[in-house]
Design a protein around this motif. Structure first.
Motif, short mmCIF file in Angstrom:
data_model
loop_
_atom_site.label_atom_id
_atom_site.label_comp_id
_atom_site.label_asym_id
_atom_site.label_seq_id
_atom_site.Cartn_x
_atom_site.Cartn_y
_atom_site.Cartn_z
N UNK A 101 0.83 -1.20 0.00
CA UNK A 101 0.00 0.00 0.00
C UNK A 101 0.87 1.25 0.00
N UNK A 102 1.87 1.27 0.86
CA UNK A 102 2.75 2.43 0.95
C UNK A 102 3.52 2.64 -0.35
N UNK A 103 3.98 1.55 -0.95
CA UNK A 103 4.75 1.65 -2.20
C UNK A 103 3.91 2.29 -3.30
N UNK A 104 2.63 1.91 -3.40
CA UNK A 104 1.75 2.49 -4.42
C UNK A 104 1.62 4.00 -4.20
N UNK A 105 1.41 4.39 -2.96
CA UNK A 105 1.25 5.82 -2.67
C UNK A 105 2.53 6.60 -2.97
N UNK A 106 3.66 6.06 -2.58
CA UNK A 106 4.93 6.77 -2.78
C UNK A 106 5.28 6.90 -4.27
N UNK A 107 4.92 5.88 -5.05
CA UNK A 107 5.15 5.98 -6.50
C UNK A 107 4.24 7.05 -7.11
N UNK A 108 3.02 7.14 -6.62
CA UNK A 108 2.11 8.19 -7.10
C UNK A 108 2.63 9.57 -6.71
N UNK A 109 3.11 9.69 -5.48
CA UNK A 109 3.68 10.97 -5.05
C UNK A 109 4.84 11.39 -5.95
N UNK A 110 5.72 10.43 -6.26
CA UNK A 110 6.89 10.73 -7.10
C UNK A 110 6.45 11.21 -8.49
N UNK A 111 5.40 10.58 -9.02
CA UNK A 111 4.91 11.00 -10.34
C UNK A 111 4.38 12.43 -10.29
N UNK A 112 3.62 12.76 -9.25
CA UNK A 112 3.06 14.11 -9.13
C UNK A 112 4.16 15.15 -9.01
N UNK A 113 5.23 14.82 -8.32
CA UNK A 113 6.31 15.78 -8.08
C UNK A 113 7.14 16.06 -9.34
N UNK A 114 6.93 15.30 -10.41
CA UNK A 114 7.63 15.59 -11.66
C UNK A 114 6.99 16.75 -12.41
N UNK A 115 5.79 17.15 -12.02
CA UNK A 115 5.09 18.24 -12.70
C UNK A 115 5.66 19.58 -12.22
N UNK A 116 6.05 20.47 -13.14
CA UNK A 116 6.63 21.76 -12.74
C UNK A 116 5.75 22.52 -11.74
N UNK A 117 6.39 23.09 -10.76
CA UNK A 117 5.79 23.92 -9.72
C UNK A 117 5.03 23.14 -8.64
#
Length: 538
Positions: A166-182
Motif C-alpha cells: 500500500x505504501x509503495x503504491x502511494x509513494x510511487x504516485x507521489x513521485x509522479x506528481x512531483x515531476x510536474x513543474x511547480x
C-alpha cells in the motif's frame, strides 16, 4: 464470520508484524479467494442466548448484532510514510423494546454469560427510559429473513494486502506528481473499512454480511515560482466505493497523479472569477455533495419529525402532512431515488440493521417530493399518507449502526439523481452553454441547519464562453436556496455520464456515529446561478 478465536489470533499476528517491522510483513501469503460466507454455529448460539435472555427479562422484541469491525489506513507525504493505523474490534450489541421504550447495551465478552448480561442491562435501561416516554415505539412489520448472507462487490480483500504494498503504491504516485513543474508538496492516503456482521431478531431473522469500503486520497500543492501563491488539487480525487483492493488498482493513481498535479499547477495562473449570474454546470464529483446536503439530509424522516435536531438537524421539508405529494422541488426531469442496491455504492447492503431487505424508492418523482427515508420505527409515522397513496406501511431499510457498540437508528441510504432521457454528457452540456461556470470536485461549503440556504465551492472551476471552456477561474462558489436552485435545473446527462460520488464519513446522532454513503448522478446544468468571489475582501 470471524470467530473470537480467529479474532485473537489474527489481531495478535497483525500487531506483532507491525512491532518487528516490514520483513515479517513480506512473509504474509498472497490474497486468497474469498471464503464462503455463513453464520458461525458458535455465533448463532450466542445470538440465540442474547435474544432468549432479553425475552426472559421482559422484552417484547429484541435484536442482537455480533460483529467484527476493522479499519486500516496508510498516509504519506512526498517520500515518507507519515501514519499507519490498524484498528480491530469485536463484540455484541443488544437492543430491546419494553413497553414501547428502547434499551441498548453492548459487551466485548463473547460468552453466553456476557451476552446474557448485556441483554438484561438493555432491558433495565428500557424500563428506566419508560419514565420519560412521550410515545410508544411501534415497529413497521417486516418478514423474517432466516439464514441469509450477503457480501459487497469486492474481489480482493484490502486487509490481505501488506502495508508495504500500500505504501509503495502511494509513494510511487507521489513521485509522479512531483515531476510536474511547480508542484512542491503531495499528500496521499489509503483508507479501508471491513465489517463482518451477524444479526438476529425475535421475528426469526438471522443474517450474516461481509462488506468492504475503500478510499484513495491525494492532494497536490503547486507553488508559484516567485512564491506569490499556492494552489491545491484534492484530496478527493478518487471517489470512495464499496469495493476492495481491485478498485484502488483500477484508479491507476500513479498515472493520474500527473493529471491532478497539472491541474493544481494550472490553478496558479487562474484569474479571479467575476461575480454575477452564470449558467452553472456541475460535474458528478461536485453535484453529489449538493445532493447529499440539500436533498438527502432533509428527507430523513427523523429530522422532519423533530427527533434529530441538535446535530445540524431538522428540515425545511416538513411537516410531512403538508409537503408529501405536493412540494415542488424541481422540474419534471428531476427524479431522486433512495436505494441500498447500487453495485459498488457505499451504503449498499443486503439487510439493514432492523433486519429489513431495503427497497428502491422515489424521494422525488417528476420534480415532486413523494417520500422520506424510513426505518421500522419511523415508517408508521407516515401511515395516513401511505393509506392515501395506496402504499403499505413498511420500512425502506434505512437502519444502521456504525459498530456492535452503537445503537441502530435511521441513516441515509444511497440517494441518487437519475440520469436524463437524452444520451448526452459533460461535453454536450458545455457546448450548449453560452455564458457559464463549470465545477469539478468538492471543496469548502456551508449550509444551514434546515438545509435551505447554502454555499458550495469546488476544486476546479472553469469559465465557459460560447460553448467552450476558456480557462480556469479561482475563488468561485455558488449560493443557493434549495428549492429555488433545483427548480432551475434544465439539462441532465444521460446514462453513460452517470457516476457515483460519496462521503466516507457522514456524521449524525448524539453520541455521534459515522456512516458512508454514495450519491449517483449525471452532470447537470442550472440556469442563472449566483456566483460569488470568495477571495474578495469587503
Amino acid at each position: 464470520m470471524t470467530t473470537r478465536r480467529d479474532f485473537l489470533a489474527t489481531g495478535g499476528a497483525a500487531l506483532g508484524a507491525l512491532a518487528v517491522g516490514p520483513r515479517l510483513l513480506q512473509a504474509f501469503p498472497a490474497p486468497a479467494p474469498l471464503p464462503a460466507l455463513y453464520t458461525d454455529p458458535a455465533t448463532r448460539e450466542l445470538m440465540r442466548e442474547a435474544l432468549d435472555a432479553a425475552k426472559r427479562a421482559g422484552a417484547s422484541w429484541a435484536d442482537v448484532r455480533i460483529s467484527r469491525n476493522r479499519n486500516n489506513s496508510v498516509q504519506t507525504r512526498e517520500k515518507q510514510v507519515t501514519d499507519v493505523v490498524d484498528a480491530d474490534t469485536m463484540g455484541c450489541g443488544v437492543r430491546v423494546l419494553v413497553d414501547g421504550c428502547w434499551g441498548f447495551a453492548a459487551t466485548q465478552e463473547l460468552t453466553k454469560t456476557g451476552v446474557g448480561l448485556a441483554a438484561q442491562e438493555a432491558v433495565a435501561i428500557a424500563k428506566a427510559n419508560g419514565l420519560a416516554r412521550d410515545r410508544r415505539v411501534e415497529l413497521a412489520p417486516a418478514p423474517a429473513q432466516a439464514d441469509k448472507t450477503w457480501r459487497s462487490s469486492y474481489t480482493v480483500d484490502p486487509f490481505t494486502i501488506a502495508i508495504e504494498e500500500k505504501a509503495d503504491l502511494l509513494l510511487r504516485a507521489n513521485a509522479a506528481a512531483l515531476t510536474v513543474p511547480n508542484v512542491r508538496f503531495v499528500n496521499s492516503g489509503l483508507s479501508f473499512v471491513k465489517e463482518e456482521r451477524n444479526y438476529a431478531n425475535t421475528d426469526g431473522t438471522v443474517t450474516t454480511q461481509d462488506y468492504v469500503r475503500s478510499w484513495v486520497t491525494m492532494s497536490c500543492t503547486a507553488v508559484a515560482p516567485d512564491r506569490s501563491g499556492t494552489a491545491v488539487r484534492g484530496p478527493e480525487v478518487v471517489q470512495p466505493a464499496g469495493r476492495g483492493w481491485e478498485y484502488v488498482l483500477e484508479a491507476d493513481i500513479v498515472t493520474n497523479a500527473k493529471v491532478w498535479a497539472a491541474e493544481a499547477a494550472e490553478k496558479l495562473t487562474a484569474k479571479p472569477v467575476e461575480p454575477g449570474r452564470y449558467d452553472l454546470i456541475l460535474h458528478p464529483s461536485q453535484l453529489f455533495l449538493n445532493i447529499h446536503e440539500s436533498l438527502a439530509h432533509p428527507t430523513e424522516l427523523d429530522r422532519a419529525m423533530g427527533y434529530e435536531a441538535n446535530y445540524a438537524g431538522t428540515s425545511f421539508i416538513a411537516p410531512p402532512q403538508k409537503v408529501l405529494g405536493s412540494l415542488k422541488l424541481g422540474p419534471p426531469m428531476m427524479n431522486l431515488v433512495g436505494n441500498r442496491s447500487e453495485t459498488g455504492a457505499l451504503a449498499t447492503i443486503g439487510y439493514d440493521d432492523d433486519g429489513v431487505v431495503p427497497e428502491d424508492f422515489h424521494i422525488v418523482k417528476d420534480g415532486i417530493f413523494v417520500d422520506y427515508q424510513t426505518n421500522r420505527e419511523q415508517a408508521p409515522g407516515l401511515r395516513a399518507y401511505y393509506a392515501k397513496t395506496g402504499k403499505p406501511v413498511r420500512s425502506h431499510g434505512c437502519s444502521y449502526a456504525q459498530s456492535w457498540a452503537d445503537v441502530a437508528f435511521l441513516r441515509m441510504p444511497n440517494v441518487s439523481l437519475q440520469p436524463g432521457d437524452q444520451d448526452i454528457g459533460w461535453d454536450d452540456l458545455i457546448a450548449a452553454t453560452d455564458k457559464g461556470i463549470a465545477m469539478i470536485g468538492r471543496a469548502s461549503y456551508s449550509i444551514d441547519q434546515q438545509r435551505y440556504n447554502a454555499q458550495f465551492g469546488a476544486q476546479l472551476c472553469y469559465e465557459i464562453r460560447k460553448g467552450k471552456i476558456v480557462g480556469q477561474v479561482k475563488d468561485a462558489a455558488y449560493q443557493m436556496r434549495t428549492p429555488d436552485f433545483w427548480n432551475t435545473l434544465d439539462m441532465l446527462g444521460g446514462k453513460k455520464s452517470y457516476m457515483h460520488g460519496g462521503t466516507f464519513n457522514d456524521g449524525k446522532g448524539q453520541p455521534g456515529q459515522s456512516n458512508a454513503v454514495s450519491h449517483g448522478c449525471p452532470p447537470a446544468r442550472f440556469r442563472n446561478a449566483n456566483i460569488i468571489n470568495t477571495g474578495r475582501a469587503l
